[in-house]
Design a protein around this motif. Structure first.
Motif, short mmCIF file in Angstrom:
data_model
loop_
_atom_site.label_atom_id
_atom_site.label_comp_id
_atom_site.label_asym_id
_atom_site.label_seq_id
_atom_site.Cartn_x
_atom_site.Cartn_y
_atom_site.Cartn_z
N UNK A 397 0.83 -1.22 0.00
CA UNK A 397 0.00 0.00 0.00
C UNK A 397 0.86 1.27 0.00
N UNK A 398 1.81 1.35 0.91
CA UNK A 398 2.63 2.55 1.01
C UNK A 398 3.43 2.79 -0.27
N UNK A 399 3.90 1.73 -0.89
CA UNK A 399 4.64 1.88 -2.14
C UNK A 399 3.74 2.44 -3.23
N UNK A 400 2.48 1.96 -3.30
CA UNK A 400 1.55 2.46 -4.32
C UNK A 400 1.19 3.92 -4.06
N UNK A 401 0.99 4.25 -2.78
CA UNK A 401 0.69 5.64 -2.45
C UNK A 401 1.87 6.54 -2.80
#
Length: 732
Positions: A397-401
């Motif tokens: 998730x954090x990488x996509x954000x």
């Protein structure tokens, strides 16, 4: 990544690993039985053994010694070859040399699944999967515990996940050893590792004589039977033949006519390594180790079953969204490890749907705002794994954000789920909130938290969300009843009746654990003073938590309870009589413990907050300097633990006791007692003392203010002590 490496090999190879493990567990019994039944031959030489055997069996061809100590002799009876196990003390037969049929069957199953070389490769693949599972599982256990140094600490959590971890922690060491040695042995079988030194070349010339008895051969006299592998006798009537001697240290030939050692090759390093690997895997020659490895193997089917159940429960918790993502105006994304957070998402989805919202619910790992053209709001329900890490369904998730060119247009609300007994409470949700702020993502609501799956916390947050959305709905989440154990009350002491505040010290017996419960990790967990006991009152599924005044080594479970007006659980507890039963479970509270070492500890509490503080004093057998400040209403009615405190002060478990009674001839509160004794408190704090506060919120706030005043002259504050890990609170 580590969880993926652990999950899929286990799911794919579960049946194969179960077959290999169970057959190996049964096979581990045979070396122990051999070692137990094998006659002792300590101190005997090979020459002496050979002489005794030859006297009983004149046509002996070979003597073999197993690592267990069992000695087998091969000989001729008439024209037929025969074999028997013998007593080295007499050389006489004591049993058959044949391997039991069941043992042969199990061995073939364990080695090759009855499929020859192809089966050996399949079993080796299973061993490789087991090694990967063991190593990844060890890493996951360390992460679950909060680091390698906490690996053997009491396990956190409950239910299937805790049982899986409990069995894994016992079994992983043996499974790692068994799987690694199995791979080596398979490689050796297929010639992929060197075999070691070859036998020496057969001697070109001998004495040409015969007739020398084994007892007269010096080369055989110098070898203890405990080092013997095999001794092959010369062929009868062939004066050119020799004795072939194999020991743990090498192999060679001995002349039958003059006893000379004709040739010898020492065992090479590869052979010695192979011998050690075989010993470690089979237990032959180390029967106790073999049994321990067998016990470890028994954990495989149990862990396989619990792992599959965990996986299926997680799959079941992932409900299909009510509307496709492209049509939804509300996106709920869930980050969950064990599946419990999905149940809260279901409640939220149902409530929002009831007011006309078009809701799509999915995992945080599917985060893709460009695919949500109609989204007007995004709600993140994020649990935390380990030390602030992303749970399984939030992977990436954090990488996509971070990879987005800008913030999503729909505002976000972040709700963290966690347990305040863990150091990284809602750590992952907090990290998500920081990342959202750094991205410039508009907030629908400030980040909030839910502690221990509290329906009340969730409902409170729901009211804030409904206000922001300009509508009305209630998040009435009905949690499942936690798994509990039955506790039996054995004694009680009552206080507070004179001041209309009924209070009791309740002592419960430790639940009895069967052998099966111990093996499967279903025992009542070990605990320390300051941990929490969750009591589920009758007619409710929501537990109430009480701080423990005892540890496992005290042999009982003890809490302090004050009856609260309208309190369902406190009323039930304060009405209990010895013999009555209650349902409860343990919740570790690692942040509320005295730090290790001998630094002073200030124990500050009021009312029932004395419970864990009394437990710390009770367990202070080494006489660490502990200074107690205790506040209550009146000495004649509320002096909890008065007799014990006096005894602990006498034997050095408490360095000092300061009582503060708010009613009586000289009323004083505990925070005032701290100010009055400010100089001594300041000196203790300068010496590195840790402060531990337990009790009501108002009392805790007053204590913090008093400590702040005392520290002001030193340029410090309670916040400074908290940052140093020297100020801990258990406040209710």
């Amino acid at each position: 990544m580590i969880r993926t490496l652990h999950r899929w090999p286990g799911l794919i190879a579960a049946i194969l690993l179960g077959v290999i493990a169970l057959s190996g567990a049964v096979l581990s019994i045979y070396p122990a039985m051999e070692a137990l039944n094998a006659p002792r031959s300590s101190g005997m030489s090979v020459a002496e053994l050979a002489s005794r055997v030859q006297a009983q069996e004149p046509r002996v061809e070979q003597i073999r010694r197993a690592p267990s100590g069992k000695i087998t002799v091969y000989f001729y009876e008439g024209d037929q070859p025969a074999a028997a196990t013998i007593d080295p003390g007499t050389g006489a037969r004591i049993g058959s040399a044949d391997t039991p049929a069941l043992q042969r069957w199990l061995t073939n199953l364990h080695r090759s699944l009855f499929l020859g070389d192809g089966g050996r490769i399949v079993v080796a693949s299973g061993a490789a999967a087991m090694l990967l599972l063991s190593l990844s599982g060890l890493l996951l256990l360390a992460r679950r515990a909060g680091g390698w140094r906490h690996l053997l600490s009491p396990l956190r959590g409950q239910g299937e996940g805790r049982r899986h971890a409990a069995i894994a922690r016992l079994s992983v060491w043996g499974l790692t050893l068994s799987s690694a040695t199995a791979l080596w042995m398979t490689a050796a079988t297929f010639g992929l590792v060197p075999e070691g030194a070859d036998a020496p070349a057969f001697p070109a010339a001998t004495s040409g004589k015969s007739g020398l008895l084994p007892a007269e051969i010096a080369a055989l006299q110098q070898v203890p039977v405990d080092e013997l592998r095999s001794l092959t006798f010369p062929a009868a009537g062939d004066k050119t033949d020799v004795y072939t001697l194999k020991t743990a240290s090498g192999e060679g030939y001995v002349d039958q006519g003059n006893g000379a050692l004709l040739a010898w090759n020492d065992a090479g390093a590869w052979q010695r390594i192979g011998d050690v690997v075989t010993l470690l895997h089979t237990g032959r020659g180390a029967s106790v180790l073999g049994l321990l490895l067998g016990l470890s193997a028994l954990g495989v089917p149990i862990m396989g079953w619990s792992g599959i159940r965990l996986w299926f429960s997680g799959r079941r918790s992932r409900r299909q969204a009510s509307v496709p993502a492209g049509k939804a105006d509300t996106i709920i994304l869930v980050g969950s490890e064990g599946g419990s957070t999905w149940a809260f998402a279901d409640t939220l989805q149902d409530s929002l749907t009831s007011i006309g919202a078009q809701v799509h619910t999915a995992a945080m790992s599917t985060f893709a705002p460009d695919q949500w053209p109609k989204a007007r709001r995004i709600i993140l329900l994020a649990a935390t794994y380990g030390e602030g890490e992303a749970p399984a369904s939030a992977k990436g998730f954090l990488e996509r954000l971070g990879g987005l060119p800008g913030a999503p247009t729909a505002p976000v609300a972040i709700l963290g789920f966690g347990d305040r007994s863990f150091p990284a409470f809602c750590g992952y949700a907090a990290e998500v909130a920081r990342a959202a702020e750094a991205k410039g993502w508009q907030q629908l609501l400030p980040m909030d938290t839910v502690d221990r799956q509290s329906p009340q916390d969730f409902a409170r947050w729901g009211r804030a969300l409904s206000a922001v959305l300009g509508t009305e709905f209630d998040l009435n989440h009905q949690p499942k009843k936690p798994q509990t154990r039955e506790l039996v009350l054995v004694s009680r002491r009552d206080y507070g009746a004179e001041v209309q505040a009924p209070t009791a010290i309740l002592r419960f017996a430790l639940p009895h654990a069967s052998i099966w419960q111990r093996l499967t990790g279903r025992t009542f967990p070990t605990f320390e003073p300051g941990d929490l006991i969750g009591v589920v009152p009758e007619g409710s599924v929501v537990p109430r938590f009480y701080s423990l005044a005892s540890g496992s080594r005290d042999g009982f479970i003890e809490i302090c309870v004050r009856k609260q007006p309208g309190g369902l659980c406190s009323t039930q507890l304060t009405l209990m009589e010895p013999g009555d039963r209650v349902q409860a479970f343990l919740r570790p509270n690692p942040v509320f413990k005295p730090k290790r070492g001998n630094i002073p500890v200030l124990l500050i509490g009021a009312g029932t907050g004395i419970g864990p503080l009394a437990g710390f004093a009770r367990n202070n057998s080494k006489g660490r300097p502990m200074h107690l400040f205790f506040g209550a209403r009146h000495p004649s009615s509320d002096a909890l633990y008065a007799e014990e405190l006096a005894a602990w002060r006498e034997d050095g478990r408490l360095a000092s006791i300061t009582n503060a009674y708010s009613r009586g001839p000289a009323p004083i509160y505990v925070q005032d007692a701290l100010r009055r004794d400010g100089e001594r408190v300041a000196r203790l704090l300068r010496d590195g003392a840790q402060v531990m506060v337990c009790g009501g919120r108002d009392m805790a706030a007053g204590v913090a203010a008093a400590i702040g005043e005392i520290l002001a002259a030193q340029g410090m504050s309670p916040a400074t002590l908290k940052a140093e890990g020297r100020y801990a609170e258990d406040v209710y």
